[in-house]
Write a protein that holds these residues in place. Structure first.
Motif, short mmCIF file in Angstrom:
data_model
loop_
_atom_site.label_atom_id
_atom_site.label_comp_id
_atom_site.label_asym_id
_atom_site.label_seq_id
_atom_site.Cartn_x
_atom_site.Cartn_y
_atom_site.Cartn_z
N ILE A 32 1.26 -1.20 -0.09
CA ILE A 32 -0.08 -0.02 -0.06
C ILE A 32 0.96 0.91 0.03
O ILE A 32 2.08 0.89 0.38
CB ILE A 32 -1.35 0.03 1.56
CG1 ILE A 32 0.10 -0.03 2.49
CG2 ILE A 32 -1.91 -1.22 1.12
CD1 ILE A 32 -0.97 0.39 3.66
N GLY A 33 0.62 2.14 -0.82
CA GLY A 33 1.78 3.76 -1.20
C GLY A 33 -0.03 4.39 -0.79
O GLY A 33 -0.47 4.57 -1.04
N TYR A 34 1.70 6.06 -0.64
CA TYR A 34 0.66 7.06 -0.44
C TYR A 34 2.00 8.19 -1.48
O TYR A 34 2.97 7.91 -1.95
CB TYR A 34 0.99 8.09 0.77
CG TYR A 34 0.16 9.35 0.64
CD1 TYR A 34 -0.89 9.55 0.66
CD2 TYR A 34 1.81 10.31 0.99
CE1 TYR A 34 -0.64 11.21 0.61
CE2 TYR A 34 1.00 11.05 1.42
CZ TYR A 34 0.08 11.89 1.16
OH TYR A 34 0.29 13.50 0.76
N ARG A 35 1.15 8.79 -2.12
CA ARG A 35 2.42 9.70 -2.64
C ARG A 35 1.69 10.96 -2.81
O ARG A 35 0.30 11.37 -2.84
CB ARG A 35 2.35 9.52 -4.57
CG ARG A 35 1.27 9.38 -5.15
CD ARG A 35 2.33 8.30 -6.22
NE ARG A 35 1.28 8.31 -7.73
CZ ARG A 35 0.50 7.31 -7.99
NH1 ARG A 35 0.50 6.10 -7.09
NH2 ARG A 35 -0.12 6.64 -9.23
N TYR A 36 2.03 12.29 -3.05
CA TYR A 36 1.53 13.48 -2.98
C TYR A 36 2.53 14.80 -3.66
O TYR A 36 3.51 14.76 -4.20
CB TYR A 36 1.53 14.30 -2.05
CG TYR A 36 1.45 15.73 -1.19
CD1 TYR A 36 0.05 16.22 -1.50
CD2 TYR A 36 1.55 16.14 -1.16
CE1 TYR A 36 -0.65 17.13 -1.51
CE2 TYR A 36 1.30 17.79 -1.33
CZ TYR A 36 -0.32 18.59 -1.09
OH TYR A 36 -0.47 19.57 -1.10
N ILE A 282 6.68 13.13 -3.35
CA ILE A 282 6.48 12.49 -2.62
C ILE A 282 6.68 11.29 -2.40
O ILE A 282 4.81 10.99 -2.68
CB ILE A 282 7.04 13.09 -1.25
CG1 ILE A 282 5.12 14.00 -0.24
CG2 ILE A 282 8.15 14.59 -1.42
CD1 ILE A 282 5.34 14.07 0.62
N ARG A 283 6.72 9.95 -2.20
CA ARG A 283 6.36 8.73 -1.84
C ARG A 283 6.63 8.20 -1.18
O ARG A 283 7.56 7.91 -0.59
CB ARG A 283 6.30 8.20 -3.61
CG ARG A 283 5.83 6.11 -3.60
CD ARG A 283 6.46 5.99 -5.63
NE ARG A 283 5.70 4.54 -5.49
CZ ARG A 283 4.24 4.64 -6.34
NH1 ARG A 283 4.29 5.78 -7.07
NH2 ARG A 283 4.33 3.35 -6.42
N ALA A 284 5.63 6.99 -0.13
CA ALA A 284 6.10 6.04 0.36
C ALA A 284 4.47 5.02 0.29
O ALA A 284 3.99 5.32 -0.23
CB ALA A 284 5.21 6.43 1.56
N GLU A 285 5.86 4.01 0.45
CA GLU A 285 5.37 2.60 0.36
C GLU A 285 5.23 2.07 1.62
O GLU A 285 6.56 1.13 1.99
CB GLU A 285 5.84 1.64 -0.68
CG GLU A 285 5.65 2.67 -2.09
CD GLU A 285 6.41 2.14 -3.07
OE1 GLU A 285 6.43 2.35 -4.39
OE2 GLU A 285 7.09 1.05 -2.92
N TYR A 286 4.74 0.25 2.08
CA TYR A 286 4.56 -0.20 3.25
C TYR A 286 4.32 -1.15 2.27
O TYR A 286 3.29 -1.98 1.11
CB TYR A 286 3.10 -0.58 3.94
CG TYR A 286 3.12 -1.88 4.69
CD1 TYR A 286 4.67 -2.21 5.72
CD2 TYR A 286 1.91 -1.76 5.15
CE1 TYR A 286 3.97 -2.85 6.60
CE2 TYR A 286 1.54 -3.39 6.16
CZ TYR A 286 3.03 -3.87 6.79
OH TYR A 286 3.51 -4.88 7.16
N HIS A 287 5.25 -2.87 2.87
CA HIS A 287 4.82 -3.43 1.51
C HIS A 287 5.03 -5.08 2.39
O HIS A 287 5.55 -5.21 3.66
CB HIS A 287 6.58 -4.44 0.81
CG HIS A 287 6.91 -3.24 -0.75
ND1 HIS A 287 6.44 -3.86 -1.54
CD2 HIS A 287 7.01 -1.66 -0.44
CE1 HIS A 287 6.62 -2.64 -2.38
NE2 HIS A 287 7.18 -1.62 -1.65
N PHE A 288 3.90 -6.07 2.16
CA PHE A 288 3.95 -7.23 2.78
C PHE A 288 3.69 -8.72 2.18
O PHE A 288 3.26 -8.25 0.87
CB PHE A 288 2.91 -6.36 4.12
CG PHE A 288 1.22 -6.16 3.23
CD1 PHE A 288 0.32 -7.22 2.55
CD2 PHE A 288 1.11 -4.89 3.00
CE1 PHE A 288 -1.14 -6.73 2.26
CE2 PHE A 288 0.10 -4.91 2.39
CZ PHE A 288 -1.24 -5.57 1.63
#
Length: 288
Positions: A32-36, A282-288
């Protein structure tokens, strides 16, 4: 009618492939990720638009190929209003699915040559829905074509895909519903990559995609379309070791999108600067 029949058949095949492959997955990565960003563009809108984008991505491999699924939820600020006179920003959901069948694995033969490690056949679809003030997109697109899988660290796939695209927009200003309209079948050169590298011992990855799309004939309002370029790339840093998590669990980075003639709208015409966006994020991700 023939085009619509083909779309239904291709969509059924793609969904069946996704389901069967998922049952026999040899590896998978879900995130799941987020960018702005603050300089997104929309055709026929001269404003810079800020968007919060949340995404769910799944990639998996099985005996004969790979699956890719991405779902973006894009939340605009009020410079891209949700409806006529609204103070709320538009909301969009965009879904991409691709299945690539590795011809070498299916046939048991080696198709590598030069910089190419293998060849494949790719099929899939794009779907979107958006509640903006002017267009209210309802895009449906089937894609299919050959893929070259390049011999690089990580992966680099180069595909030449035929696009069967349609839309059925609604204009809230005029109250006009446009019946679903099929554009001309047109080609797309697609590159998708994820390549690890390091700088001064810092492990990074260069990821993204590039779509070079030919004009798709006359649009649903009788106007001409233009060739489209959409390049979206990011450099990501795995911060997991810094916070005591397993490798490749948390990633942050910088992203940049170059989108010329967005959705085939010529930026030199009435669509204006909104059809030609250059957007850092900017971007952030959490991998599972």
């Amino acid at each position: 009618m023939k085009c619509r029949t083909f779309e239904r058949l291709a969509l059924s095949i793609a969904l069946a492939a996704c389901g069967s492959a998922a049952q026999a997955a040899e590896w998978s990565d879900t995130s799941i990720g987020y960018r702005y960003g603050t300089t997104f563009g929309e055709p026929f809108n001269k404003e810079d638009i800020a968007k919060n984008i949340f995404n769910l991505t799944h990639v998996s491999g099985y005996k004969y190929g790979t699956n890719f699924l991405n779902v973006d939820m894009l939340l605009s600020d009020n410079k891209d209003p949700a409806s006529k006179g609204s103070s709320s920003g538009a909301q969009e959901v965009y879904v991409v699915y691709r299945h690539t069948l590795d011809i070498g694995k299916v046939s048991g033969k080696n198709f590598s040559f030069g910089p190419v490690r293998g060849i494949g056949a790719t099929a899939g679809f794009d779907l979107n829905t958006k509640n903006d003030a002017g267009y209210n997109s309802s895009k449906r697109m089937i894609v299919a074509g050959p893929t070259l899988m390049m011999n690089v660290p990580g992966f680099l796939n180069v595909s030449l895909l035929a696009l069967w695209e349609s839309n059925a927009p609604y204009n809230s200003y005029t109250g006009v519903h446009t019946p679903r309209y099929d554009y001309d079948v047109h080609p797309m050169l697609n590159l998708a990559w994820g390549i690890p590298f390091d700088v001064a011992g810092v492990a990074l990855s260069f990821e993204g995609f590039a779509n070079f799309i030919a004009a798709k004939g006359t649009n649903e309002f009788g106007g001409g379309t233009a060739a489209e370029t959409n390049i979206d790339m990011q450099v990501m840093y795995d911060v997991s070791p810094l916070i005591g998590a397993s490798k490749k669990t948390f990633k942050v980075g910088l992203e940049y999108q170059y989108w010329r003639n967005k959705f085939g709208n010529p930026h030199s015409g009435p669509a204006g600067d909104g059809a030609f966006a250059k957007t850092p994020m900017i971007r952030a991700e959490y991998h599972f």
